[in-house]
Design a protein around this motif. Structure first.
Motif: not given
Length: 205
Positions: A76-90, A150-156
């Motif tokens: 009944t909170q109006g909005t439901a939110t699910e979360t994914i955490e991404i720890t970037l590695n090579d 998308e993970s690149t060497p210099d940016s996301v």
């Protein structure tokens, strides 16, 4: 905050140690968030709180780099939110969050329930929002892919995709790497293949 829509040019964010993906929708329905993880060696992992055929539920990748923080049901909170955490590695090439609505949980369109993807790169303070504004009101479309990280060497790099499964399909999307092209010889492009993955197991309320 950067708002993106389908067809917009990709947006590059500062590369930080982690990226958070939050998918939100009306709590009048019970959608689920899953993530497709593409490794640099071409392997694919699914992070989801429910099974697919031949793919057991797992709340994180084997190395713990991509984690689902828990299922959220109707409320009944109006909005439901699910979360994914991404720890970037090579080893991570791309992560694609997917909103999924099981047949067995009832019907309801992504347009009606206002599915929205929010991505942020933590300490850098950048935030991108992609809403499913081009969705139609078809109650039998069960998977929505608003965007890709998308993970690149210099940016996301954030891509606004807003792709949908075929009507009635419960197959997960998958990812493919396309090589070459007339304008970018030798370049690689990551493509979301809707309905190309394993079929989700039916979930019950």
């Amino acid at each position: 905050m950067i708002k993106m829509s389908k067809g917009d040019n990709p947006v590059s964010l500062a590369k930080t140690a982690s990226v958070t993906a939050r998918m939100s929708w009306s709590s009048n329905t019970d959608y689920d968030l899953l993530a497709i993880v593409l490794r640099t060696n071409g392997e694919i992992e699914y992070v989801a709180t429910f099974d697919a055929v031949g793919v057991p539920a797992q709340s994180s990748t084997a190395d713990g780099a991509v984690k689902h923080l828990g299922d959220v049901g109707r409320g009944t909170q109006g909005t439901a939110t699910e979360t994914i955490e991404i720890t970037l590695n090579d080893s991570i090439r791309a992560v694609v969050p997917v909103a999924y609505s099981a047949k067995s949980n009832g019907t309801g369109s992504f347009f009606r329930y206002r599915v929205t993807l929010e991505l942020d790169n933590g300490v850098a303070g950048d935030k991108v929002v992609i809403a499913a504004e081009n969705a139609n009101n078809d109650d039998r479309v069960y998977s929505c892919v608003p965007g890709m990280v998308e993970s690149t060497p210099d940016s996301v790099v954030i891509h606004a995709l807003e792709q949908y499964s075929a009507r009635g399909s419960e197959n997960r999307p998958t990812l493919a790497v396309q090589r070459g092209g007339l304008l970018r010889k030798g370049a690689e492009t990551i493509k979301v293949v809707m309905d190309g993955g394993p079929e989700n197991e039916h979930k019950w309320p």
